[in-house]
Design a protein around this motif. Structure first.
Motif, PDB file in Angstrom:
ATOM      1  N   SER A 107      21.557 -24.651  -1.516  1.00 21.27           N
ATOM      2  CA  SER A 107      21.810 -24.275  -2.902  1.00 21.27           C
ATOM      3  C   SER A 107      20.847 -25.029  -3.794  1.00 21.27           C
ATOM      4  O   SER A 107      20.610 -26.231  -3.615  1.00 21.27           O
ATOM      5  CB  SER A 107      23.259 -24.584  -3.286  1.00 21.27           C
ATOM      6  OG  SER A 107      24.157 -23.842  -2.479  1.00 21.27           O
TER       7      SER A 107
ATOM      8  N   ALA B 196      17.579 -24.806  -3.925  1.00 19.46           N
ATOM      9  CA  ALA B 196      16.678 -25.348  -2.907  1.00 19.46           C
ATOM     10  C   ALA B 196      15.634 -26.284  -3.529  1.00 19.46           C
ATOM     11  O   ALA B 196      14.991 -25.951  -4.518  1.00 19.46           O
ATOM     12  CB  ALA B 196      15.987 -24.204  -2.187  1.00 19.46           C
TER      13      ALA B 196
ATOM     14  N   ASP C 100      20.902 -18.475  -2.708  1.00 21.80           N
ATOM     15  CA  ASP C 100      21.276 -19.841  -2.357  1.00 21.80           C
ATOM     16  C   ASP C 100      22.443 -19.785  -1.371  1.00 21.80           C
ATOM     17  O   ASP C 100      23.446 -19.093  -1.611  1.00 21.80           O
ATOM     18  CB  ASP C 100      21.680 -20.633  -3.599  1.00 21.80           C
ATOM     19  CG  ASP C 100      20.490 -20.986  -4.469  1.00 21.80           C
ATOM     20  OD1 ASP C 100      19.349 -20.860  -3.985  1.00 21.80           O
ATOM     21  OD2 ASP C 100      20.696 -21.374  -5.639  1.00 21.80           O
TER      22      ASP C 100
ATOM     23  N   LYS D 111      19.521 -21.569   3.563  1.00 26.34           N
ATOM     24  CA  LYS D 111      18.832 -22.002   2.346  1.00 26.34           C
ATOM     25  C   LYS D 111      19.772 -22.840   1.510  1.00 26.34           C
ATOM     26  O   LYS D 111      20.864 -22.393   1.137  1.00 26.34           O
ATOM     27  CB  LYS D 111      18.356 -20.802   1.547  1.00 26.34           C
ATOM     28  CG  LYS D 111      17.637 -21.136   0.260  1.00 26.34           C
ATOM     29  CD  LYS D 111      17.253 -19.868  -0.502  1.00 26.34           C
ATOM     30  CE  LYS D 111      16.664 -20.195  -1.869  1.00 26.34           C
ATOM     31  NZ  LYS D 111      16.328 -18.978  -2.628  1.00 26.34           N
TER      32      LYS D 111
END
Length: 481
Positions: free
Chosen positions: A473, A475, A397, A471
């Motif tokens: 956190s 996701a 993340d 990406k």
């Protein structure tokens, strides 16, 4: 249960046999390079002899050019055979390949050769540890690279020449006697003329078979790729492609810890230069490559180079088109431009051989990487959506995906072969990335070439997409519109 175990054993035996068969085909393509190249020169000579005398007089220098070509081919062959002699196959290449005992072997063999794959389980096979380099015969000393190159036996698939068809088969004729004795025999002489066993029995003619001419074209492609990654002449291309990536990594990870450096994965690492440069920045860098053509060559340069400029190759001799002069076409290139062992890499640098999907779509890889760098890679996919999904899975993340390259889908023109190929526009690639939890931080277009002869009259250029995505956190997948 016993039947299941027996089927599994038969399946693994078949997969290993197919892998050996494919690797032998690649080795044979390398060994066939001098004969195929000599046939090219003979074709040039036949055309020259058909000229009327008055035209021959205008080209009286051509016979000398043909002899120069043969000397260049000999130098390339010396490098190739030295590379093969150093290669340690991940499997016992002397095994007798009998595929007739399995009822599914014929179908599996056709599927296997159609994709030119080595159908082995990469995650289950133990990696072959190869020292990154050797110096003064001492492995693991402070003068050597501080980590081994990890090679997982897995798949070999087509590379740049995947759009070409198998236009015919070229039988392997005998290797010139001197080269055969030096590289394929059971003994070699060292610098003091002491003969010792070479152990490379798998290079002998009994383990070779006919290969299509397109396979030899891949060898020529490798020679051009060497210039891109490991020659001073390739610096301009490296600056165009690699420098934006390296600068972005340096900016995104400004305070890298030597005790716990960030980890960066480079799928489609080719001959390994970008992965090495990322390691030099202070990252734990792993290159991933599925082409054995590439892996054999990168292993040789990384493991066995003793000095910069150790080898001389002639990468441009196989094209008579768009040459400014004969001296340009026949000019030498020294490799490598740097000594990998002295390049100051970070501990943990490695190369992992295998198909990206098979190796990294594994639970052990989830959330492992701080950065994934793809350079001229994402268009090698049968299914680019799967590539993006896996990149999202394996990033931590907040991790970053840096991409550079075009969308020249490698399986787009496989006419007559039922090859899956999902060919998205750049707009759709971005939508898929957003779906898998990425958000854009930077994006621009960069003009570049790829393995182009810098002195050629023809320069193919790409307007490559360069981006940095992060990406999110935790996701969250967003619906595609």
């Amino acid at each position: 249960m016993e039947e299941d175990d027996e089927q599994k054993r038969r399946r693994l035996k078949l997969e290993e046999a197919l892998e050996i068969q494919s690797l032998r085909r690649i080795i044979t393509a390398y060994l066939n390079y001098p004969d195929a190249s000599e046939e090219d020169v003979r074709r040039y000579e036949r055309s020259y002899r058909k000229l009327p005398p008055v035209h021959k007089d205008l080209l009286s220098h051509y016979p000398l050019k043909f002899q120069r070509l043969r000397r260049c081919i000999s130098m390339n062959t010396h490098f190739i055979f030295s590379m093969l002699q150093a290669f340690e196959p991940p499997l016992d290449m002397s095994q007798d390949l009998d595929l007739s005992g399995d009822s599914h072997a014929e179908c599996a063999q056709k599927d296997h050769l159609a994709s030119q794959g080595i159908n082995a389980c990469s995650c289950e096979s133990a990696p072959v540890r190869i020292p990154c380099c050797q110096q003064d015969g001492v492995e693991g000393s402070n003068d050597t690279c501080r980590s081994p190159v990890l090679l997982h036996a897995n798949k070999e698939v087509d590379m740049e020449s995947n759009h070409q068809s198998n236009a015919g088969s070229h039988p392997l004729s005998s290797i010139p006697t001197k080269q055969s004795e030096e590289y394929s025999g059971s003994a070699m002489a060292d610098s003091n003329d002491n003969v010792s066993p070479s152990g490379q029995h798998w290079l002998g003619p009994s383990f070779q078979f006919n290969v299509p001419l397109v396979d030899v074209d891949k060898v020529r492609c490798i020679i051009r790729n060497i210039v891109r990654d490991w020659a001073a002449e390739g610096k301009n291309e490296r600056d165009q492609c690699y420098m934006p990536i390296l600068e972005e990594l340096n900016t995104l990870f400004p305070n890298r810890s030597k005790e716990s450096p960030p980890a960066c994965l480079v799928p489609g690492a080719g001959l390994g230069r970008l992965a090495l440069e990322i390691s030099r920045l202070g990252f734990v860098s792993q290159g991933n490559e599925f082409s054995y053509y590439m892996m054999i060559c990168s292993s040789f340069i990384l493991n066995h180079s003793e000095t910069a400029g150790e080898w001389t190759i002639y990468p441009w001799i196989h094209s008579n088109c768009n040459s400014l002069s004969d001296s340009d076409q026949l000019r030498p290139v020294s490799i490598p431009d740097i000594h990998p062992a002295s390049a100051g890499i970070t501990e943990g640098f490695s190369m992992c051989g295998g198909d990206f999907v098979e190796v990294y779509n594994d639970p052990s890889q989830v959330g492992t990487w701080d950065a994934v760098v793809t350079c001229f890679f994402i268009d090698t996919a049968h299914n680019i959506v799967e590539y993006i999904e896996i990149i999202s899975k394996i990033l931590k993340d907040g991790g970053v995906w840096i991409n550079f390259g075009p969308l020249l889908y490698h399986f787009a023109d496989m006419y007559g072969q039922d090859e899956m190929s999902i060919e998205l526009s750049l707009e759709d690639v971005k939508k898929v990335a957003l779906h898998y939890g990425f958000e854009f931080e930077k994006e621009r277009t960069i003009e570049t070439t790829y393995t182009t002869n810098p002195r050629s009259m023809m320069q193919n250029r790409y307007f490559a997409a360069f981006w940095t995505m992060r990406k999110k956190s935790a996701a969250v997948q967003v619906p595609l519109e």
